[in-house]
Design a protein around this motif. Structure first.
Motif, mmCIF file in Angstrom:
data_model
loop_
_atom_site.group_PDB
_atom_site.id
_atom_site.type_symbol
_atom_site.label_atom_id
_atom_site.label_comp_id
_atom_site.label_asym_id
_atom_site.label_seq_id
_atom_site.Cartn_x
_atom_site.Cartn_y
_atom_site.Cartn_z
ATOM 1 N N GLU A 190 43.494 41.206 40.836
ATOM 2 C CA GLU A 190 42.629 40.073 41.164
ATOM 3 C C GLU A 190 42.013 40.233 42.549
ATOM 4 O OE1 GLU A 190 42.942 35.182 41.520
ATOM 5 O OE2 GLU A 190 44.705 36.388 41.050
ATOM 6 N N HIS A 194 38.023 40.929 43.212
ATOM 7 C CA HIS A 194 37.329 39.918 44.009
ATOM 8 C C HIS A 194 36.639 40.555 45.216
ATOM 9 C CE1 HIS A 194 36.606 36.002 45.898
ATOM 10 N NE2 HIS A 194 37.011 36.562 47.021
ATOM 11 N N ILE A 288 37.289 35.730 36.850
ATOM 12 C CA ILE A 288 36.607 36.112 38.085
ATOM 13 C C ILE A 288 35.177 36.564 37.796
ATOM 14 C CG2 ILE A 288 36.595 37.800 39.970
ATOM 15 C CD1 ILE A 288 39.627 37.814 39.865
ATOM 16 N N TYR A 292 31.746 34.867 39.132
ATOM 17 C CA TYR A 292 30.773 35.645 39.905
ATOM 18 C C TYR A 292 29.371 35.513 39.307
ATOM 19 C CZ TYR A 292 28.288 39.777 41.641
ATOM 20 O OH TYR A 292 27.355 40.627 42.181
#
Length: 619
Positions: A190, A194, A288, A292
């Motif tokens: 993660e 990120h 994620i 985004y």
């Protein structure tokens, strides 16, 4: 005086530079072969108890002497790059960033080591904790510290990129090398993903490469977690007496936040955790990615068309390169579904793109067939596609089918053969599948006008042609199509279905050895890319956009009492395709387009593979 004395003796001693002379003098002596002061300098820089003030003083001197930091003192620079600058005061961080800028501008040979050092901090430092004979790893930083560390790392990258314009060219391979293995902890993956996505904001030239890297890793996770494995894991986790976890599952779940667990006791968040460890990773990373995409496309809550167009172009490039050639993915492809939901124009552009791939005879047949699968599944499942767009697509597809039939009628290949007519059968299935899901909307409002439109599609000619698509398409699709078209008297399919059932397609090889005779229930190797999304967290982005299967009426279901081909597996989900990708209890034929197919291809379509191409099927 007593107080002052106590304060004095109680304060730590401030370390001073003990190597004698200036840094420049030490480096010059080293060039002349005098290494004593140089070795002392290395020893002091490696001191774990080094103080902030001392680091600042040294860095200031190094900045002034950066021209002397040639390849001959590479070992010294390596020690400098290992300094624990992130866990220091802000003054140390600022001085270190200035040092990095001076270093890479004066000595380009250190660009790669600097980039590797920065990227290495994209995942938190791990400490090993041993409990009950099992090693657990965890971060030695809390969330607040990590956020500050990551911010400093990105400032460092921006500093280096400002001094060295070619930084993106050298950075991408390093990002690829340092990507954690998919079996690393959820938090490690993660944090890294990120941070990669954060780079694309200030180094936009890297966005395509970074997104491609992330999607490639997601793809590996996806093909490692077949839908059936995920469902079995969830079923086992929810079964009575399944409270205990295996050692492996415990290791995978080790980094679950204790505070989150407390908040979720008896509540809903705990149920968002996937039972399958790799599915849990995939779920987190897909969340994620969706976040985004939305943050790039929406600025202050309003869709930015320019931003969305740019991101769409990158994602469609990645789709063509990685997603389209990969057989039977479950979840990763949904990034296209998601971005297309932002504005109808993007959904239409995606359909047009797939349509061009499908009708282009220069493309490999398997890619054209997959494009047909995507068209049918997208039209059926995307609630944001209006009926008028569905009709326009059906018109295109059906007209192409009729032209294809025209071109074959007078030829020597006007017979049922997947190898010869694979894209035709895939297009037929896309049309049938779309019709099954959308027939109510096509007939809604004005039944007479809706029926006239469907009659003009001339399904009867497609069904009755010599290429016999009802023999090749999935049984579940064929039977539902037959039931609905019979209800509205559009075409009567059952005579052909019954005739086809008497001419089942054999397969030659069996897992038990020797020859066997089975019905091949999926000669097209078909799959529907937008089958139900089952990752718990990230599905919250998809559910509002997704058309679930609505059960047929009792009248429609009466028509489904007709015989169905043998060996058709039925699923127990809410979806109408009860086992949309049938499975056979035999050997598995691997095709070049497939990572992990669950079906058998008939010899007549792809040729009988040699024995070495068969692997044992794991269900």
């Amino acid at each position: 005086m007593a107080m002052e004395g106590g304060a004095f003796f109680g304060s730590p001693l401030r370390k001073t530079v003990r190597f004698g002379g200036t840094l420049r003098d030490v480096l010059l002596k080293h060039e002349q072969g005098e290494t004593a002061d140089f070795e002392l300098l290395k020893h002091q820089l490696s001191d774990p108890d080094i103080k902030d003030a001392q680091i600042i003083n040294w860095l200031h001197e190094f900045r002034a002497s950066v021209v002397h930091l040639t390849k001959d003192v590479e070992e010294l620079v390596s020690i400098l790059l290992k300094l624990p600058w992130l866990r220091r005061s802000q003054d140390v961080v600022e001085e270190y960033l200035d040092f990095l800028g001076n270093l890479v501008s004066a000595q380009s040979i250190y660009l790669r080591p600097c980039l590797r050092m920065i990227v290495s901090h994209f995942v938190p430092t791990q400490v090993i904790v041993r409990e009950d004979g099992v090693d657990f790893s965890d971060s030695d930083d809390d969330e607040e510290n990590l956020s500050g560390n990551f911010k400093a790392c990105h400032r460092a990258l921006q500093t280096v990129a400002r001094y060295v314009p070619l930084t993106p060219l050298f950075l991408l391979p390093i990002l690829v090398e340092n990507f954690p293995f998919i079996n690393k902890s959820e938090s490690t993956l993660e944090y890294y993903v990120h941070n990669l996505l954060r780079i694309t904001v200030y180094l936009p030239t890297l966005r395509l490469g970074i997104l491609e890297l992330i999607v490639e890793k997601l793809l590996k996770l996806d093909v490692s977690t077949p839908r059936q494995d995920i469902e079995d894991a969830e079923e086992n986790a929810n079964a009575p007496g399944s409270v205990e976890k295996t050692t492996e599952e415990g290791l995978f779940d080790m980094e679950e936040d204790e505070e989150t667990e407390k908040e979720n006791q008896g509540a809903s968040s705990e149920s968002d955790v996937m039972a399958h460890p790799l599915a849990e990773r995939l779920d987190i990373l897909m969340t994620i990615l969706f976040t985004y995409i939305k943050e790039i496309c929406y600025v202050n809550g309003t869709l930015d068309i320019s931003n969305t167009k740019g991101l769409y172009r990158d994602l469609i490039t990645i789709f063509d390169k990685l997603i389209l050639p990969t057989h039977a993915l479950c979840h990763v492809q949904y990034f296209m579904f998601y971005i297309c939901s932002f504005k109808l124009g993007f959904a239409e552009a995606f359909l047009d793109h797939l349509w061009k791939i499908l009708q282009d005879p220069n493309n490999p047949a398997v890619i054209r067939q997959t494009a047909g699968n995507y068209i049918g599944s997208f039209l059926a499942r995307a609630t944001f596609i209006p009926t008028v767009t569905v009709k326009a697509c059906l018109d295109l597809l059906v007209n192409w089918l009729h032209r294809y039939i025209d071109s074959q009628d007078a030829g020597t290949n006007a017979y049922c053969d997947v190898a010869l007519h694979g894209p035709f059968y895939s297009t037929c299935q896309a049309v049938f599948y779309t019709f099954i899901f959308r027939h109510r909307q096509l007939l809604d409002g004005n039944l007479r006008k809706g029926l006239a439109y469907l009659q003009n599609l001339n399904f009867e000619r497609i069904v009755m042609c010599q290429l016999n698509p009802l023999k090749i398409c999935l049984v579940s699709v064929v039977n539902l199509f037959a039931a609905i078209t019979r209800k509205y008297q559009l075409v009567f399919c059952y005579t052909i279905i019954e005739r086809n059932n008497r001419q089942f397609l054999p397969v030659v090889r069996s897992s038990n050895g020797g020859d066997s005779v089975q019905a091949c229930t999926n000669p097209l190797d078909s799959f529907f890319p937008f089958d139900p999304y089952i990752l718990k967290r990230s599905k919250k982005n998809i559910d509002p956009l997704y058309q679930i299967w609505e059960e047929l009426s009792a009248e429609d279901l009466q028509d489904l009492t007709k015989p169905i081909k043998k060996n058709t597996t039925e699923d127990e989900d809410d979806d109408f395709l009860k086992g949309e990708t049938p499975q056979n209890d035999g050997m598995l034929g691997i095709t070049p387009s497939s990572y992990d197919s669950n079906i058998l291809s008939p010899p007549s379509s792809l040729g009988t593979p040699p024995p070495g191409t068969y692997v044992q099927q794991h269900l």
